[in-house]
Design an enzyme around this catalytic site. Structure first.
Site, PDB file in Angstrom:
ATOM      1  N   HIS A 117       1.586  -3.893   9.213  1.00 60.95           N
ATOM      2  CA  HIS A 117       2.995  -3.659   8.890  1.00 60.95           C
ATOM      3  C   HIS A 117       3.746  -3.086  10.080  1.00 60.95           C
ATOM      4  CE1 HIS A 117       2.760  -4.519   4.611  1.00 60.95           C
ATOM      5  NE2 HIS A 117       1.696  -3.749   4.511  1.00 60.95           N
ATOM      6  N   HIS A 148       0.832  -1.207   0.000  1.00 62.41           N
ATOM      7  CA  HIS A 148       0.000   0.000   0.000  1.00 62.41           C
ATOM      8  C   HIS A 148       0.867   1.257   0.000  1.00 62.41           C
ATOM      9  CE1 HIS A 148      -3.169  -2.855   1.041  1.00 62.41           C
ATOM     10  NE2 HIS A 148      -4.053  -1.909   0.776  1.00 62.41           N
TER      11      HIS A 148
END
Length: 312
Positions: free
Chosen positions: A131, A72
């Site tokens: 993440h 992303h």
């Protein structure tokens, strides 16, 4: 896909950058073997006596691929980098003193917006436990490098359908070959999928479209569809003709394209058979840019042409 209708050069570059950037992201993830926080805290031996922190999970937390670098963050940085540099390329031509000052203000404003967006993306990905901080930072800078490389690759603007097909085949064969080669060495590149299934708080949050190969076929489909669209007679007739310069033509194309893309969102691909899912995902991803880049503009062009004939 919509940017292609606003500016073909910038739109084409954005799609190429997004596809190639995501492909590099897949290869990097297979090489770096990055863990995701939501399963790492459950398996690490760092915390003694079962005192590992409790990370809240969300429906978008349980991605199944490896975590480094962040896809992303990488996708966001490379696409926004193209948009910012494209906008600044118009202002850099201004020569008088006032225009130079305006360019500097525009430069500061756009790059500030760029970094605000990237920081927001990074924080959101860390917040939902998908993440680690270093993974999103790596993703941002990797995306910038890919986007900058395409600033010096003008050949994509004149690429033939054969070039699109060759690129697609290269990306697919390299990724598949890399996967199979490591599998022969008893290295499982899908090692993250069982971890995601094991530690996800809700099994319903596990989606097949987050697996590495799902992203690969989506991107290959989008690039193939773009190649078909740009090199089709429909695109040449509509977007290279006299109507292409008209504001009304572009507005109708954008409105029709947005409506069409909403209809595509209603198409749900069956997930019970993995290989069928990949094939249908490729077809859907190819159909979307083909529709937006070629079919919709051609239909709008035909309607406007018919209307003009009636008025005359």
């Amino acid at each position: 896909m919509i940017p292609v209708e606003l500016n073909q050069v910038v739109g084409t570059k954005m799609i190429w950058v997004a596809v190639i950037g995501d492909w590099f992201n897949l290869i990097f993830k297979w090489i770096l073997f990055g863990h995701r926080p939501y399963w790492w805290v459950q398996e690490t031996m760092i915390y003694p006596n079962q005192s590992s922190p409790c990370l809240e999970q969300f429906p978008i937390t349980c991605e199944t691929g490896p975590g480094s670098p962040s896809g992303h963050a990488m996708g966001s940085s490379c696409v926004w980098y193209v948009m910012v540099t494209a906008a600044l390329s118009y202002t850099v031509r201004w020569k008088d003193k006032l225009a130079v000052t305006l360019h500097r203000l525009t430069w500061s404003f756009l790059w500030s917006i760029f970094w605000i967006i990237q920081i927001s993306v990074c924080i959101s990905r860390v917040f939902i436990a998908t993440h680690f901080p270093h993974q999103v930072i790596l993703g941002v800078f990797a995306g910038i490098l890919v986007a900058e490389a395409f600033e010096h690759t003008p050949a994509i603007q004149t690429a033939s359908l054969r070039m699109y097909i060759k690129t697609n085949l290269f990306l697919f064969i390299f990724a598949l070959g890399f996967y199979l080669s490591l599998k022969l060495l008893d290295i499982d590149l899908l090692w993250s999928v069982p971890k995601a299934k094991k530690w996800c708080a809700n099994p319903e949050w596990i989606n097949i479209d987050t697996t590495p190969f799902a992203g690969l076929v989506r991107n290959l489909g989008a690039l193939f569809g773009l190649g078909l669209g740009i090199n089709s007679e429909m695109f040449i007739t509509s977007c290279k003709g006299k109507n292409s310069c008209k504001l009304s033509f572009r507005i109708w194309c954008i409105a029709a394209s947005l409506a069409t893309l909403q209809l595509y969102n209603f198409i749900k691909i069956p997930t019970h058979t993995e290989y069928l899912f990949y094939i249908l995902s490729f077809c859907k991803s190819a159909a979307m840019p083909l529709t937006v880049v070629a079919l919709v503009p051609y239909c709008v062009h035909s309607l406007m042409k018919t209307t003009e004939k009636k008025l005359n």
